[in-house]
Design an enzyme around this catalytic site. Structure first.
Site, PDB file in Angstrom:
ATOM      1  N   LYS A  98       1.084  -1.380  -0.330  1.00  0.00           N
ATOM      2  CA  LYS A  98       0.020  -0.228   0.029  1.00  0.00           C
ATOM      3  C   LYS A  98       1.228   1.236  -0.027  1.00  0.00           C
ATOM      4  CE  LYS A  98      -2.785   2.796   2.643  1.00  0.00           C
ATOM      5  NZ  LYS A  98      -3.865   2.707   4.025  1.00  0.00           N
ATOM      6  N   ALA A 185      -9.572   4.649   4.543  1.00  0.00           N
ATOM      7  CA  ALA A 185      -9.165   6.040   5.910  1.00  0.00           C
ATOM      8  C   ALA A 185     -10.415   6.887   5.775  1.00  0.00           C
ATOM      9  CB  ALA A 185      -8.156   7.328   5.232  1.00  0.00           C
ATOM     10  N   GLY A 186     -11.022   7.230   7.404  1.00  0.00           N
ATOM     11  CA  GLY A 186     -12.190   8.465   7.519  1.00  0.00           C
ATOM     12  C   GLY A 186     -13.284   7.787   7.551  1.00  0.00           C
TER      13      GLY A 186
END
Length: 256
Positions: A98, A185-186
């Site tokens: 990643k 993410a988030g």
């Protein structure tokens, strides 16, 4: 539910789970098991992969059950990301990476130029490349044109728990992509994970939403179910939105 395929490898679970910041190794191990994730991601810089005397979460796992996805967290340039990726590959754990190149230390948003550069170099070196990127539709297309194996747009800043701030852009990225799109993410709650999957994402990667929960093990199960429900909903096809109501009961036999 259909399987997730990345770089020629197929996975039953569409939930990718991060392994950082859990209260303890025991809770971490149980949360991973309950999540039924096939792919686990970890920051190479935070894992003592070459230090046998230091505690290492990977030692707690039956690695035959999982595919490991090292990430280049901590990199701020393409050169740093490539160096970290090479270190991960040298460990013999996995050839997937990643790519994470942060361009702003406050927002933790990715640097688009350095992400492109790092992805291109790692593709040339034979890695299976999954870049973490913003929800920039054009950038996602350019990454795919390079030959990356998946696109990983953020829903909102890393660890913010704000959920999906720009569903329209994510929809555009999903619509144009010919490779898997993993929302990364988030994510703050199972609702966010289900929504991402209903938009048509191929998977969701999350960490803090589980590791930072009051009960990480319960949250890991909740996220598993949310991802499954969202994917099934997408595959089933939701009803169209209408301005006015439509009766679900038959109209025959009603008084005129």
């Amino acid at each position: 539910m259909s399987m997730l395929t990345i770089g020629g490898k197929s996975f039953q679970s569409r939930l990718l789970l991060g392994t950082g910041k859990y209260p303890s190794f025991d809770i971490q191990k149980e949360a991973v098991a309950v999540s039924e994730s096939d792919i686990l991601t970890f920051a190479v810089r935070r894992m003592n992969i070459f230090e046998a005397s230091q505690p290492n979460f990977l030692e707690q796992l039956d690695l035959s059950k999982y595919t490991l996805l090292p990430n280049t967290a901590g990199a701020s340039t393409a050169e740093e990301a490539v160096r970290i990726a090479r270190l991960a590959k040298a460990s013999g754990l996995c050839d997937m990476i990643k790519v994470e190149v942060i361009g702003c230390s406050r927002s933790l948003l990715p640097d688009p130029v350095e992400t492109l550069k790092a992805s291109e170099q790692l593709l040339e070196e034979g890695f299976i490349v999954l870049p973490y990127t913003s929800d920039d539709v054009v950038l996602a297309r350019k990454l795919e044109e390079l030959g990356v194996h998946a696109i990983m747009p953020g829903a909102s800043p890393i660890g913010s728990g704000q959920g999906i701030l720009n569903p329209l852009n994510l929809s555009f990225i999903i619509e144009q992509a010919k490779v898997p799109v993993i929302v990364d993410a988030g994510i703050g709650s199972p609702k966010d994970a289900a929504y991402a999957m209903e938009l048509g994402a191929d998977g969701v990667l999350l960490n803090t939403a589980v590791s930072g929960a009051d009960d990480p093990v319960k949250m890991a199960r909740a996220m598993k179910l949310a991802v499954e429900a969202g994917r099934l909903s997408y595959e089933a096809g939701r009803i169209p939105l209408k301005q006015y109501g439509t009766a679900s009961s038959p109209g025959e036999g009603l008084p005129v």
